[in-house]
Design a protein around this motif. Structure first.
Motif, PDB file in Angstrom:
ATOM      1  N   LEU A 292       0.804  -1.217   0.000  1.00  0.00           N
ATOM      2  CA  LEU A 292       0.000   0.000   0.000  1.00  0.00           C
ATOM      3  C   LEU A 292       0.839   1.271   0.000  1.00  0.00           C
ATOM      4  N   THR A 293       2.086   1.185   0.384  1.00  0.00           N
ATOM      5  CA  THR A 293       2.936   2.371   0.410  1.00  0.00           C
ATOM      6  C   THR A 293       3.914   2.310  -0.755  1.00  0.00           C
TER       7      THR A 293
ATOM      8  N   VAL B  40      -4.174   2.154   6.327  1.00  0.00           N
ATOM      9  CA  VAL B  40      -4.720   2.218   4.970  1.00  0.00           C
ATOM     10  C   VAL B  40      -5.071   3.658   4.615  1.00  0.00           C
TER      11      VAL B  40
ATOM     12  N   ARG C 243      -3.407   5.853   1.600  1.00  0.00           N
ATOM     13  CA  ARG C 243      -4.230   6.439   0.533  1.00  0.00           C
ATOM     14  C   ARG C 243      -4.023   7.949   0.416  1.00  0.00           C
ATOM     15  N   LYS C 244      -3.721   8.646   1.500  1.00  0.00           N
ATOM     16  CA  LYS C 244      -3.504  10.084   1.446  1.00  0.00           C
ATOM     17  C   LYS C 244      -2.204  10.425   0.726  1.00  0.00           C
TER      18      LYS C 244
ATOM     19  N   GLU D 221      -1.143   9.135  -2.022  1.00  0.00           N
ATOM     20  CA  GLU D 221      -1.349   9.130  -3.460  1.00  0.00           C
ATOM     21  C   GLU D 221      -1.831  10.491  -3.966  1.00  0.00           C
ATOM     22  N   SER D 222      -2.706  11.156  -3.210  1.00  0.00           N
ATOM     23  CA  SER D 222      -3.266  12.428  -3.671  1.00  0.00           C
ATOM     24  C   SER D 222      -2.435  13.597  -3.219  1.00  0.00           C
TER      25      SER D 222
END
Length: 165
Positions: free
Chosen positions: A76-77, A157, A161-162, A164-165
């Protein structure tokens, strides 16, 4: 020298070797696999001590759940791993010497320590007794730990996810 001693020696060397690989490897996935290898070796040591319940818990919780959780967090990272692995150098040699010295000291202490011949009576300590205590007397802390682990997973998680944006 009997089979139990040989099995203990092999499992101990495997556990220590896995830990050394965990420290010296550079890729995170390889580190997670070395950690899982160490956990399985420790489960084998628990089996030698006739602690089957602890061996199963070691495999289920550590080798299974934590290693899988680490692999999910790795996926995820984002990692920038452009480093080249350096050849056998001073740090690796020093690590090897340190581990060998530690092994020698531990073996010396084990063989010099007098151990009593009597063993404890373990007939009252069964898996049924552990389950009774865990799920009747300690059920609230058990459930709080599971909620805490779930919150940590969700938080990891969200943090991943933060990025990426």
């Amino acid at each position: 020298m009997n089979g139990e001693f040989v099995a203990f020696f092999i499992l101990s060397v495997m556990a220590i070797g896995g830990a050394v690989f965990m420290i010296n490897l550079t890729k995170v996935v390889h580190m997670a696999l070395a950690l899982a290898f160490t956990f399985f070796s420790i489960a084998g040591l628990y089996l030698l001590l006739n602690a089957e319940f602890l061996a199963v818990v070691q495999v289920l919780i550590y080798a299974g759940a934590i290693t899988i959780l680490m692999l999910f967090m790795i996926m995820l990272t984002r990692h920038q791993n452009d480093e080249e692995a350096e050849p056998f150098g001073f740090r690796q040699g020093l690590s090897f010497v340190g581990v060998a010295a530690f092994f020698g000291i531990v073996m010396w202490v084990i063989y010099r320590t007098p151990l009593p011949a009597k063993t404890a009576d373990t007939s009252g300590y069964t898996v049924e007794r552990i389950g009774h205590v865990l799920f009747q007397q300690q059920v609230i802390p058990f459930e709080l730990v599971s909620v805490l682990l779930l919150a940590a997973l969700v938080g990891a998680v969200v943090l991943a996810r933060k990025e990426e944006s």
